[in-house]
Design a protein around this motif. Sequence first.
Motif, short mmCIF file in Angstrom:
data_model
loop_
_atom_site.label_atom_id
_atom_site.label_comp_id
_atom_site.label_asym_id
_atom_site.label_seq_id
_atom_site.Cartn_x
_atom_site.Cartn_y
_atom_site.Cartn_z
N GLU A 193 13.33 24.36 -5.15
CA GLU A 193 14.28 24.73 -4.10
C GLU A 193 15.54 25.35 -4.69
OE1 GLU A 193 14.54 20.81 -2.51
OE2 GLU A 193 13.17 21.25 -0.86
N LEU A 194 16.00 24.80 -5.81
CA LEU A 194 17.17 25.37 -6.49
C LEU A 194 16.87 26.78 -6.98
CD1 LEU A 194 18.36 22.29 -8.55
CD2 LEU A 194 19.55 23.33 -6.62
N ALA A 195 15.69 26.96 -7.56
CA ALA A 195 15.29 28.29 -8.04
C ALA A 195 15.23 29.28 -6.89
CB ALA A 195 13.94 28.20 -8.74
N LYS A 196 14.65 28.86 -5.79
CA LYS A 196 14.54 29.74 -4.63
C LYS A 196 15.92 30.11 -4.08
CE LYS A 196 12.08 30.25 -0.26
NZ LYS A 196 11.14 29.67 0.68
N ALA A 197 16.82 29.13 -4.05
CA ALA A 197 18.18 29.38 -3.57
C ALA A 197 18.90 30.41 -4.43
CB ALA A 197 18.98 28.08 -3.53
N CYS A 198 18.54 30.47 -5.71
CA CYS A 198 19.14 31.43 -6.64
C CYS A 198 18.32 32.72 -6.71
CB CYS A 198 19.23 30.83 -8.03
SG CYS A 198 20.31 29.41 -8.15
N ASP A 199 17.24 32.77 -5.96
CA ASP A 199 16.32 33.91 -5.95
C ASP A 199 15.67 34.13 -7.31
OD1 ASP A 199 14.98 35.81 -4.43
OD2 ASP A 199 16.39 37.41 -4.95
N PHE A 200 15.32 33.02 -7.98
CA PHE A 200 14.63 33.04 -9.26
C PHE A 200 13.27 32.36 -9.11
CE2 PHE A 200 19.03 32.51 -11.40
CZ PHE A 200 19.23 33.88 -11.44
N SER A 201 12.37 32.65 -10.02
CA SER A 201 11.14 31.88 -10.07
C SER A 201 11.48 30.51 -10.67
CB SER A 201 10.10 32.57 -10.95
OG SER A 201 10.46 32.50 -12.32
N ALA A 202 10.66 29.52 -10.39
CA ALA A 202 10.91 28.18 -10.91
C ALA A 202 10.89 28.18 -12.44
CB ALA A 202 9.88 27.19 -10.37
N THR A 203 9.99 28.94 -13.03
CA THR A 203 9.89 29.02 -14.48
C THR A 203 11.15 29.63 -15.09
OG1 THR A 203 7.50 29.25 -14.32
CG2 THR A 203 8.51 29.90 -16.40
N TYR A 204 11.62 30.73 -14.52
CA TYR A 204 12.82 31.39 -15.03
C TYR A 204 14.05 30.49 -14.86
CZ TYR A 204 16.58 34.72 -15.75
OH TYR A 204 17.71 35.34 -16.21
N PHE A 205 14.15 29.87 -13.69
CA PHE A 205 15.28 28.97 -13.44
C PHE A 205 15.30 27.84 -14.45
CE2 PHE A 205 17.20 25.24 -11.50
CZ PHE A 205 18.44 25.74 -11.10
N SER A 206 14.15 27.25 -14.69
CA SER A 206 14.04 26.14 -15.63
C SER A 206 14.47 26.58 -17.03
CB SER A 206 12.60 25.62 -15.65
OG SER A 206 12.47 24.59 -16.59
N ARG A 207 13.98 27.70 -17.46
CA ARG A 207 14.32 28.22 -18.79
C ARG A 207 15.81 28.55 -18.89
NH1 ARG A 207 11.36 33.04 -19.32
NH2 ARG A 207 9.56 31.74 -18.87
N LEU A 208 16.34 29.19 -17.85
CA LEU A 208 17.76 29.56 -17.82
C LEU A 208 18.66 28.32 -17.84
CD1 LEU A 208 19.84 31.86 -17.60
CD2 LEU A 208 19.63 31.66 -15.11
N PHE A 209 18.29 27.32 -17.04
CA PHE A 209 19.06 26.08 -16.99
C PHE A 209 19.09 25.42 -18.36
CE2 PHE A 209 20.10 21.70 -16.30
CZ PHE A 209 21.05 21.73 -15.29
N HIS A 210 17.91 25.32 -18.98
CA HIS A 210 17.81 24.67 -20.29
C HIS A 210 18.59 25.43 -21.34
CE1 HIS A 210 15.83 23.34 -24.07
NE2 HIS A 210 15.92 22.16 -23.45
N THR A 211 18.52 26.74 -21.32
CA THR A 211 19.26 27.55 -22.28
C THR A 211 20.76 27.41 -22.08
OG1 THR A 211 17.45 29.16 -22.39
CG2 THR A 211 19.60 29.92 -23.11
N THR A 212 21.19 27.40 -20.85
CA THR A 212 22.62 27.34 -20.54
C THR A 212 23.20 25.95 -20.76
OG1 THR A 212 22.32 29.06 -18.88
CG2 THR A 212 24.33 27.75 -18.72
N MET A 213 22.49 24.93 -20.32
CA MET A 213 23.03 23.57 -20.34
C MET A 213 22.61 22.76 -21.58
SD MET A 213 24.84 23.59 -17.66
CE MET A 213 25.31 21.88 -17.52
N GLY A 214 21.56 23.20 -22.27
CA GLY A 214 21.10 22.49 -23.46
C GLY A 214 20.20 21.31 -23.17
N VAL A 215 19.92 21.06 -21.91
CA VAL A 215 19.01 19.98 -21.49
C VAL A 215 18.21 20.49 -20.30
CG1 VAL A 215 20.48 18.06 -22.25
CG2 VAL A 215 20.73 18.95 -19.94
#
Length: 90
Positions: free
Chosen positions: A5-27
């Motif tokens: 749902e978070l990925a969709k709200a950002c207009d990202f795929s779930a995979t891209y959102f997950s990777r971006l979050f991990h890269t940005t936040m470190g977790v």
Amino acid sequence: MREEELAKACDFSATYFSRLFHTTMGVTLKQYIIQKRLDLACGLLSADHEKIASVATSAGFKDVSYFSRVFKKHIGCSPGKFRSNNYKGS
């Protein structure tokens, strides 16, 4: 809100959102959410004398046993021991 749902709200795929979050936040998102819930639980345990089950629910954990296991794993002691201030962490 779930990761999809978070990925969709950002207009990202779930995979891209997950990777971006991990890269940005470190977790991972899951690790981040657990840490925020534990931060809240520690504050509640320090501030008042609600039952541990109520603290678990207030912090977003649906199961008090799971909360206790996760708390001990990440904090290093049980919620009850944390509350009693007998825990001398590093």
